[in-house]
Design a protein around this motif. Structure first.
Motif, PDB file in Angstrom:
ATOM      1  N   LYS A 177      67.913  -4.891  77.026  1.00 48.46           N
ATOM      2  CA  LYS A 177      68.443  -3.710  76.344  1.00 48.46           C
ATOM      3  C   LYS A 177      69.729  -3.228  77.016  1.00 48.46           C
ATOM      4  O   LYS A 177      70.717  -2.901  76.351  1.00 48.46           O
ATOM      5  CB  LYS A 177      67.390  -2.606  76.346  1.00 48.46           C
ATOM      6  CG  LYS A 177      67.800  -1.331  75.624  1.00 48.46           C
ATOM      7  CD  LYS A 177      66.660  -0.320  75.676  1.00 48.46           C
ATOM      8  CE  LYS A 177      67.056   0.997  74.994  1.00 48.46           C
ATOM      9  NZ  LYS A 177      65.951   1.995  75.075  1.00 48.46           N
ATOM     10  N   THR A 215      63.798  -4.448  79.437  1.00 48.76           N
ATOM     11  CA  THR A 215      64.751  -3.364  79.703  1.00 48.76           C
ATOM     12  C   THR A 215      66.107  -3.914  80.116  1.00 48.76           C
ATOM     13  O   THR A 215      67.147  -3.373  79.730  1.00 48.76           O
ATOM     14  CB  THR A 215      64.194  -2.438  80.798  1.00 48.76           C
ATOM     15  OG1 THR A 215      62.905  -1.971  80.395  1.00 48.76           O
ATOM     16  CG2 THR A 215      65.121  -1.249  81.009  1.00 48.76           C
ATOM     17  N   PRO A 255      71.850   4.995  80.271  1.00 54.57           N
ATOM     18  CA  PRO A 255      71.143   6.227  79.892  1.00 54.57           C
ATOM     19  C   PRO A 255      69.799   6.353  80.605  1.00 54.57           C
ATOM     20  O   PRO A 255      69.151   5.357  80.940  1.00 54.57           O
ATOM     21  CB  PRO A 255      70.965   6.068  78.375  1.00 54.57           C
ATOM     22  CG  PRO A 255      72.060   5.136  77.956  1.00 54.57           C
ATOM     23  CD  PRO A 255      72.240   4.191  79.101  1.00 54.57           C
ATOM     24  N   LYS A 256      69.386   7.577  80.803  1.00 49.89           N
ATOM     25  CA  LYS A 256      68.175   7.851  81.567  1.00 49.89           C
ATOM     26  C   LYS A 256      66.939   7.210  80.953  1.00 49.89           C
ATOM     27  O   LYS A 256      66.024   6.776  81.666  1.00 49.89           O
ATOM     28  CB  LYS A 256      67.975   9.359  81.693  1.00 49.89           C
ATOM     29  CG  LYS A 256      66.928   9.777  82.708  1.00 49.89           C
ATOM     30  CD  LYS A 256      66.930  11.273  82.911  1.00 49.89           C
ATOM     31  CE  LYS A 256      65.939  11.678  83.998  1.00 49.89           C
ATOM     32  NZ  LYS A 256      65.969  13.151  84.229  1.00 49.89           N
ATOM     33  N   ASP A 257      66.898   7.116  79.624  1.00 51.34           N
ATOM     34  CA  ASP A 257      65.707   6.558  78.975  1.00 51.34           C
ATOM     35  C   ASP A 257      65.629   5.037  79.083  1.00 51.34           C
ATOM     36  O   ASP A 257      64.686   4.420  78.589  1.00 51.34           O
ATOM     37  CB  ASP A 257      65.641   6.983  77.507  1.00 51.34           C
ATOM     38  CG  ASP A 257      66.840   6.500  76.696  1.00 51.34           C
ATOM     39  OD1 ASP A 257      67.761   5.879  77.283  1.00 51.34           O
ATOM     40  OD2 ASP A 257      66.873   6.760  75.477  1.00 51.34           O
ATOM     41  N   TYR A 258      66.614   4.410  79.744  1.00 56.64           N
ATOM     42  CA  TYR A 258      66.578   2.967  79.970  1.00 56.64           C
ATOM     43  C   TYR A 258      65.748   2.600  81.199  1.00 56.64           C
ATOM     44  O   TYR A 258      65.549   1.424  81.476  1.00 56.64           O
ATOM     45  CB  TYR A 258      67.988   2.420  80.171  1.00 56.64           C
ATOM     46  CG  TYR A 258      68.745   2.142  78.886  1.00 56.64           C
ATOM     47  CD1 TYR A 258      68.696   3.019  77.809  1.00 56.64           C
ATOM     48  CD2 TYR A 258      69.518   1.006  78.755  1.00 56.64           C
ATOM     49  CE1 TYR A 258      69.405   2.766  76.651  1.00 56.64           C
ATOM     50  CE2 TYR A 258      70.236   0.745  77.596  1.00 56.64           C
ATOM     51  CZ  TYR A 258      70.168   1.632  76.550  1.00 56.64           C
ATOM     52  OH  TYR A 258      70.868   1.386  75.402  1.00 56.64           O
ATOM     53  N   TYR A 259      65.308   3.564  81.970  1.00 53.69           N
ATOM     54  CA  TYR A 259      64.676   3.300  83.259  1.00 53.69           C
ATOM     55  C   TYR A 259      63.152   3.317  83.118  1.00 53.69           C
ATOM     56  O   TYR A 259      62.547   4.383  83.044  1.00 53.69           O
ATOM     57  CB  TYR A 259      65.125   4.338  84.290  1.00 53.69           C
ATOM     58  CG  TYR A 259      66.582   4.224  84.638  1.00 53.69           C
ATOM     59  CD1 TYR A 259      66.988   3.711  85.856  1.00 53.69           C
ATOM     60  CD2 TYR A 259      67.564   4.626  83.734  1.00 53.69           C
ATOM     61  CE1 TYR A 259      68.340   3.588  86.171  1.00 53.69           C
ATOM     62  CE2 TYR A 259      68.920   4.501  84.041  1.00 53.69           C
ATOM     63  CZ  TYR A 259      69.288   3.980  85.257  1.00 53.69           C
ATOM     64  OH  TYR A 259      70.614   3.857  85.564  1.00 53.69           O
ATOM     65  N   PRO A 260      62.531   2.155  83.062  1.00 51.70           N
ATOM     66  CA  PRO A 260      61.078   2.103  82.873  1.00 51.70           C
ATOM     67  C   PRO A 260      60.314   2.332  84.177  1.00 51.70           C
ATOM     68  O   PRO A 260      60.588   1.700  85.186  1.00 51.70           O
ATOM     69  CB  PRO A 260      60.854   0.664  82.378  1.00 51.70           C
ATOM     70  CG  PRO A 260      61.926  -0.117  83.073  1.00 51.70           C
ATOM     71  CD  PRO A 260      63.118   0.812  83.198  1.00 51.70           C
ATOM     72  N   TRP A 278      65.648   7.584  87.874  1.00 53.52           N
ATOM     73  CA  TRP A 278      66.973   7.293  87.334  1.00 53.52           C
ATOM     74  C   TRP A 278      67.859   6.805  88.467  1.00 53.52           C
ATOM     75  O   TRP A 278      68.451   7.591  89.200  1.00 53.52           O
ATOM     76  CB  TRP A 278      67.533   8.554  86.684  1.00 53.52           C
ATOM     77  CG  TRP A 278      68.713   8.306  85.790  1.00 53.52           C
ATOM     78  CD1 TRP A 278      69.143   7.125  85.297  1.00 53.52           C
ATOM     79  CD2 TRP A 278      69.607   9.296  85.278  1.00 53.52           C
ATOM     80  NE1 TRP A 278      70.242   7.291  84.516  1.00 53.52           N
ATOM     81  CE2 TRP A 278      70.558   8.621  84.479  1.00 53.52           C
ATOM     82  CE3 TRP A 278      69.696  10.685  85.410  1.00 53.52           C
ATOM     83  CZ2 TRP A 278      71.588   9.285  83.827  1.00 53.52           C
ATOM     84  CZ3 TRP A 278      70.714  11.343  84.753  1.00 53.52           C
ATOM     85  CH2 TRP A 278      71.650  10.654  83.971  1.00 53.52           C
TER      86      TRP A 278
END
Length: 438
Positions: free
Chosen positions: A234, A231, A178-183, A187
């Protein structure tokens, strides 16, 4: 020459007759994780490429075992063929590369193959740049592959290359994180491909994974564990939850690829620079940290380590090579949160990344990142329990790298070879010893 790569385990065919030692009812599996980067400056497409190979051979018989030495040769042929065909563009190039692989002499006895190439690079939602290559030896008669839609197994026949949108293929499960996994980064192409196989009475999953890298050495050293490590944890948890959820029967699994696991930067640097003083260099306009310089307190203030966003220049590279760098495994901690879900065999090879891509410096690391064991082959406890370990063979299970002394790109491929006994997937199978004959 890749054919002369030292250290490769080769079956002994010179003892016990023409075929050497043979084991009745055994299947030999080779899992080989290798990463190949395509760089724009070399005239390659703008996206990366990761391949994973599964090589199956029924036993150590003359002419049947596709051993590590040949795998090394095969990888070099692969790299060479990629360079020669990508001038025609990413789509045609991958297909040409696959055709050249499948027609090579090294694979002529592997009469079945499944090749999955994620080439849908225009899809930001789905593109992972992952590729999985599965080759099955002609003497292996009973391999089946799972259809995730129909929830049935089908016999593997012939050779197939799938390079269109992989999301529509029922023979695999694929997902991008998911896009919100990329710190702190865009993306990018990270995710996994899962396939399921049935070999005799043993069912298992093979999961090809690519996790997030450390975008900045400076950020990685700020905290322990780093934001990147958190990350990756996760994302790996995301994959493990997906492959063990209630949609399908739970089976043993192997998960392998570029995990991008790194040493705990803060703890490692504090250890090797414990007597050094740190100088912080900032940019003039924003006052952001641009570099860190660690100098010895005496010895003419010799620089021990210089750290920048994409520079890790440590004074003693031998530290990562001596005794295969295993003294540094105390800083390799990213698997610890998964100790009840994932097993790894003992690491006895040097950090797999970042090696020099200069063909004359196959053992040298680049000064871009702290060397680490990024490339791994992990498994569920149930998968580990199925290994066949004859008492008279010390190397029946081998976990190692390939091309220790030659250039293989910035990642050294890692392989795992082992045997499974007939009946290993049946209840109580481990109560009986497999018959081995000379």
């Amino acid at each position: 020459s890749p054919e002369q790569t030292p250290g490769a385990p080769v079956p002994n065919h010179e003892q016990g007759g023409a075929a050497g030692q043979q084991a009745v009812g055994l299947e030999e599996l080779w899992l080989l994780e290798g990463s190949f980067k395509l760089k724009p400056e070399d005239g390659w497409p703008h996206w990366g490429y990761v391949s994973t190979l599964l090589l199956l051979s029924p036993q150590y018989q003359q002419g049947c075992c596709f051993c590590c030495r040949n795998s090394s040769e095969f990888l070099w042929r692969f790299s060479s063929s990629v360079r020669s065909v990508f001038s025609v563009g990413p789509h045609d190039g991958q297909k040409t590369c696959s055709r050249e692989l499948l027609s090579s002499d090294a694979l002529k006895e592997y009469n079945r193959a499944r090749v999955y190439l994620d080439e849908d690079y225009k899809s930001k939602e789905h593109f992972t740049a992952l590729g999985s290559f599965y080759f099955i030896h002609e003497t292996l008669k009973n391999l089946q592959q799972f259809d995730f839609n129909a929830k049935i197994f089908e016999k593997v026949v012939g050779r197939e290359t799938c390079s269109e949108t992989l999301e529509s293929r029922s023979s695999l499960e694929k997902a991008k994180f998911p896009k919100d996994y990329y710190p702190q980064c865009k993306w990018s192409r990270k995710g996994f491909i899962r396939t399921r196989w049935a070999l005799a009475d043993w069912t298992f999953d093979l999961v090809n994974i690519h996790l997030f890298h450390d975008a900045s050495n400076l950020v990685a050293w700020e905290n322990s564990p780093s934001v990147y490590s958190t990350t990756r944890q996760k994302a790996l948890g995301f994959v493990l939850d997906r492959i063990t959820d209630q949609r399908y029967e739970k089976v043993p699994y192997f998960i392998f690829g570029d995990f991008n696991f790194r040493l705990d930067s803060k703890q490692f640097i504090e250890s090797v620079c414990s007597t050094a003083t740190m100088q912080t260099v900032t940019t003039g306009k924003t006052n952001e940290v641009d570099k860190l310089i660690f100098r010895e307190s005496d010895n003419d203030k010799k620089v021990v380590l210089q750290l920048e966003k994409k520079l890790f220049n440590y004074v003693n590279q031998d530290l990562f090579r001596e005794n295969n760098g295993t003294s540094l495994l105390e800083f390799d901690k990213e698997l610890a949160p998964f100790k009840d879900r994932l097993i790894e065999l003992e690491i006895s090879f040097p950090p797999s990344y970042p090696y020099s891509e200069d063909s004359t410096q196959g053992k040298e690391y680049m000064n871009t990142r702290c060397p680490a064991w990024c490339d791994r082959i992990l498994m569920s406890p149930s998968a580990r329990d199925l290994f066949f370990k004859p008492e008279n063979e010390e190397k029946s299970v081998t976990y190692d790298n390939i091309g220790a002394n030659v250039c293989m790109g910035d990642h050294k491929p890692v392989f795992l070879s082992f045997r499974i006994a007939a009946g290993a997937g049946k209840p109580n199978a481990n109560k009986h010893k497999c018959c081995v004959v000379q």
